[in-house]
Design a protein around this motif. Structure first.
Motif, mmCIF file in Angstrom:
data_model
loop_
_atom_site.group_PDB
_atom_site.id
_atom_site.type_symbol
_atom_site.label_atom_id
_atom_site.label_comp_id
_atom_site.label_asym_id
_atom_site.label_seq_id
_atom_site.Cartn_x
_atom_site.Cartn_y
_atom_site.Cartn_z
ATOM 1 N N ALA A 92 4.048 56.400 61.840
ATOM 2 C CA ALA A 92 4.532 56.481 60.690
ATOM 3 C C ALA A 92 6.094 56.805 60.730
ATOM 4 C CB ALA A 92 4.078 57.888 59.878
ATOM 5 N N SER A 93 6.482 57.455 61.594
ATOM 6 C CA SER A 93 8.177 57.752 62.081
ATOM 7 C C SER A 93 8.581 56.359 62.232
ATOM 8 C CB SER A 93 8.214 58.701 63.020
ATOM 9 O OG SER A 93 7.896 59.902 62.466
ATOM 10 N N GLY A 94 8.150 55.814 63.029
ATOM 11 C CA GLY A 94 8.875 54.297 63.278
ATOM 12 C C GLY A 94 8.740 53.367 62.125
ATOM 13 N N VAL B 239 8.364 73.064 67.008
ATOM 14 C CA VAL B 239 8.947 71.912 66.896
ATOM 15 C C VAL B 239 8.796 71.053 65.517
ATOM 16 C CG1 VAL B 239 9.964 69.879 67.963
ATOM 17 C CG2 VAL B 239 9.372 71.873 69.301
ATOM 18 N N ASN B 240 7.617 70.979 65.475
ATOM 19 C CA ASN B 240 7.080 70.041 64.260
ATOM 20 C C ASN B 240 7.425 70.834 63.036
ATOM 21 O OD1 ASN B 240 5.918 67.725 64.629
ATOM 22 N ND2 ASN B 240 3.898 68.248 64.981
ATOM 23 N N GLY B 241 7.298 72.121 62.883
ATOM 24 C CA GLY B 241 7.630 72.889 61.647
ATOM 25 C C GLY B 241 9.037 72.851 61.330
ATOM 26 N N ALA B 242 10.012 73.049 62.535
ATOM 27 C CA ALA B 242 11.355 73.132 62.388
ATOM 28 C C ALA B 242 11.914 71.384 61.912
ATOM 29 C CB ALA B 242 12.093 73.359 63.408
ATOM 30 N N VAL B 243 11.361 70.517 62.397
ATOM 31 C CA VAL B 243 11.900 69.047 61.941
ATOM 32 C C VAL B 243 11.511 68.852 60.725
ATOM 33 C CG1 VAL B 243 11.486 66.670 62.782
ATOM 34 C CG2 VAL B 243 11.947 68.406 64.717
ATOM 35 N N GLY B 244 10.109 69.225 60.232
ATOM 36 C CA GLY B 244 9.483 68.987 59.020
ATOM 37 C C GLY B 244 10.507 69.657 57.884
ATOM 38 N N LEU B 245 11.030 70.852 58.192
ATOM 39 C CA LEU B 245 11.739 71.562 57.170
ATOM 40 C C LEU B 245 13.207 70.752 57.015
ATOM 41 C CD1 LEU B 245 11.006 75.198 57.982
ATOM 42 C CD2 LEU B 245 10.084 73.922 55.971
ATOM 43 N N VAL B 246 13.822 70.345 57.988
ATOM 44 C CA VAL B 246 15.016 69.903 58.075
ATOM 45 C C VAL B 246 14.919 68.459 57.239
ATOM 46 C CG1 VAL B 246 16.718 68.382 59.456
ATOM 47 C CG2 VAL B 246 15.895 70.926 60.223
ATOM 48 N N LEU B 247 13.960 67.662 57.569
ATOM 49 C CA LEU B 247 13.512 66.309 56.991
ATOM 50 C C LEU B 247 13.470 66.627 55.431
ATOM 51 C CD1 LEU B 247 11.204 64.477 59.356
ATOM 52 C CD2 LEU B 247 13.724 63.976 59.065
ATOM 53 N N SER C 112 15.368 60.897 49.102
ATOM 54 C CA SER C 112 14.584 60.024 49.860
ATOM 55 C C SER C 112 13.298 60.167 49.836
ATOM 56 C CB SER C 112 15.356 59.690 51.249
ATOM 57 O OG SER C 112 14.690 58.980 52.152
ATOM 58 N N LEU C 113 12.212 59.345 49.275
ATOM 59 C CA LEU C 113 11.068 59.676 49.302
ATOM 60 C C LEU C 113 10.402 59.757 50.866
ATOM 61 C CD1 LEU C 113 8.232 60.282 47.987
ATOM 62 C CD2 LEU C 113 7.901 57.901 47.548
ATOM 63 N N THR C 114 11.066 58.640 51.772
ATOM 64 C CA THR C 114 10.595 58.583 53.106
ATOM 65 C C THR C 114 10.831 59.795 53.781
ATOM 66 O OG1 THR C 114 10.804 56.012 53.115
ATOM 67 C CG2 THR C 114 10.997 57.276 55.070
ATOM 68 N N LEU C 115 12.193 60.532 53.574
ATOM 69 C CA LEU C 115 12.565 61.621 54.191
ATOM 70 C C LEU C 115 11.405 62.636 53.770
ATOM 71 C CD1 LEU C 115 16.176 61.581 54.667
ATOM 72 C CD2 LEU C 115 14.465 61.193 56.344
ATOM 73 N N ILE C 116 11.275 62.882 52.504
ATOM 74 C CA ILE C 116 10.467 64.066 52.294
ATOM 75 C C ILE C 116 8.872 63.834 52.715
ATOM 76 C CG2 ILE C 116 9.463 64.912 49.908
ATOM 77 C CD1 ILE C 116 11.975 64.178 48.581
ATOM 78 N N ALA C 117 8.290 62.462 52.577
ATOM 79 C CA ALA C 117 7.205 62.360 53.025
ATOM 80 C C ALA C 117 6.910 62.515 54.351
ATOM 81 C CB ALA C 117 6.758 60.959 52.588
ATOM 82 N N ASP C 118 7.763 62.151 55.289
ATOM 83 C CA ASP C 118 7.700 62.252 56.623
ATOM 84 C C ASP C 118 8.213 63.813 57.056
ATOM 85 O OD1 ASP C 118 7.220 61.003 59.048
ATOM 86 O OD2 ASP C 118 9.331 61.054 59.670
ATOM 87 N N GLY C 119 8.605 64.515 56.230
ATOM 88 C CA GLY C 119 9.045 65.759 56.479
ATOM 89 C C GLY C 119 7.774 66.621 56.211
ATOM 90 N N LYS C 120 7.146 66.515 55.009
ATOM 91 C CA LYS C 120 6.079 67.070 54.506
ATOM 92 C C LYS C 120 4.795 66.771 55.476
ATOM 93 C CE LYS C 120 6.530 67.731 49.636
ATOM 94 N NZ LYS C 120 6.113 67.046 48.283
ATOM 95 N N HIS C 121 4.798 65.716 55.972
ATOM 96 C CA HIS C 121 3.759 65.327 56.971
ATOM 97 C C HIS C 121 3.756 66.268 58.347
ATOM 98 C CE1 HIS C 121 1.664 62.117 59.696
ATOM 99 N NE2 HIS C 121 0.916 63.106 59.633
ATOM 100 N N LEU C 122 5.150 66.363 58.752
ATOM 101 C CA LEU C 122 5.317 67.031 59.818
ATOM 102 C C LEU C 122 5.319 68.458 59.847
ATOM 103 C CD1 LEU C 122 8.498 65.378 61.430
ATOM 104 C CD2 LEU C 122 6.135 64.982 62.116
ATOM 105 N N PHE C 123 5.554 69.158 58.551
ATOM 106 C CA PHE C 123 5.349 70.266 58.254
ATOM 107 C C PHE C 123 4.094 70.852 58.103
ATOM 108 C CE2 PHE C 123 5.410 74.433 55.623
ATOM 109 C CZ PHE C 123 6.218 75.108 56.356
ATOM 110 N N SER C 124 3.065 69.776 57.465
ATOM 111 C CA SER C 124 1.699 70.118 57.078
ATOM 112 C C SER C 124 1.100 70.167 58.554
ATOM 113 C CB SER C 124 1.002 69.102 56.188
ATOM 114 O OG SER C 124 1.094 67.685 56.924
ATOM 115 N N ASP C 125 1.431 69.177 59.547
ATOM 116 C CA ASP C 125 0.994 69.071 60.819
ATOM 117 C C ASP C 125 1.152 70.402 61.657
ATOM 118 O OD1 ASP C 125 -0.336 68.099 63.426
ATOM 119 O OD2 ASP C 125 1.867 67.255 63.890
#
Length: 325
Positions: free
Chosen positions: A45-47, A120-128, A137-150
């Protein structure tokens, strides 16, 4: 900036994927495998998100007069589909875990590895998410939510594995997997739903409300009526069109100036890249006179009574003029 953030997400996802699979091979835990499988989704997804952000940043061209921003909806939908797929795979793995249980080993080491990836995932997700909202940016929000939920699911996983270590009840491993699968399926559904809504130009009540507040705050006496208002998102760009009722006796230059003033208020207060198409309608005296607050009108037929209240409901309606009050 958006490309750098997505690249950060991509690199971090690859590193954490190896860490989580290491934890799985050390422990044989199906619950940890669910976390590792989701990390594959993070990488893919990030790619795709990295490419979509690059494409969305390209300027409008002859073949894409509205720009390339809608690729972000495809990206979010693609990521949601991958998450749903991962959820279904995890359900299957959990069922196999019930039917053919494996001995769990070195859970404490696996726990430490998962805990590190969670932070690490939580920190990067919050930043995104923070910068996704900043750049719309829906892409950044979606990727950030995905990482944070992960990260949240990994935190629950840590608690679950801790319970397994404490109680020695190995069957809980599959139960935890079912719980995570449900959370993933729910998250994937919401991403796909939002993606389809964007591609279908579904009404976004938050965007309409934002534009409404700007118009109410800056309402001019000459602006007798605004209707058929539509707000569409193309990535970080907004496209707005509406009908604006003005006094019928204004000449072309005066009409242009009023339309330009209308546009400038929207652009200034949203702080976004906004393209606005405004169709100017002439007023119809005496039907509009009681709703027109412009005191300098030389052709007024009836005294001003009250301007119509501007709400989301009446601004989006395709009603050319307000009825006589």
């Amino acid at each position: 900036m958006k490309q750098r953030l997505i690249l950060l997400s991509f690199v971090v996802s690859i590193l954490l994927m190896f860490i989580k699979f290491t934890a799985y091979f050390l422990t044989n835990s199906t619950a940890i495998l669910t976390d590792a499988l989701e990390s594959i989704i993070n990488v893919v997804a990030s790619g795709f998100a990295f490419y979509s952000v690059y494409l969305a940043s390209l300027p409008r061209d002859f073949e894409h007069p509205y720009g390339h921003g809608k690729i972000e909806f495809f990206s979010a939908g693609f990521e949601g589909s991958l998450i749903i797929t991962a959820g279904l795979v995890i359900v299957w793995q959990a069922i196999m875990g019930f039917l053919y249980p494996k001995p769990l080993e070195k859970l404490d080491i696996g726990l430490y590895l998962v805990a590190f990836s969670t932070i690490v995932n939580g920190a990067v997700g919050l930043v995104l998410q923070k910068y996704g909202k900043k750049y719309d940016s829906l892409t950044l929000i979606a990727d950030g939510k995905h990482l944070f939920s992960d990260a949240v699911s990994s935190l629950l996983l840590i608690v679950g594995v801790g319970v397994i270590i404490f109680t020695k009840q190995l069957w809980l491993d599959s139960v935890i997997s079912f719980v995570f699968a449900f959370l993933l399926l729910k998250e994937g559904y919401h991403l796909v739903r939002r993606s389809v809504a964007g591609l279908m130009d579904e009404l976004n009540p938050h965007s309409i409300q934002e534009v409404l507040e700007i118009l109410v705050k800056n309402r001019q006496p000459n602006w007798i009526d605004v209707h058929n208002l539509r707000v569409q998102h193309y990535g970080a760009n907004w496209h707005i069109d509406c009908h604006l009722t003005l006094p019928y006796y204004l000449d072309l230059r005066q009409t242009h100036d009023e339309v330009e003033r209308f546009r400038e208020f929207i652009v200034a207060y949203t702080g976004k890249e906004v393209e606005i198409f405004i169709h100017a309608d002439p007023c119809l005296p005496p039907e509009n006179c009681e709703a027109c607050s412009y005191q300098g009108c030389p052709v007024r037929k009836l005294a001003y009574v009250k301007s119509p209240e501007w709400t989301v409901e009446n601004l989006v309606k395709d009603a050319k003029h307000f009825r006589k009050i």
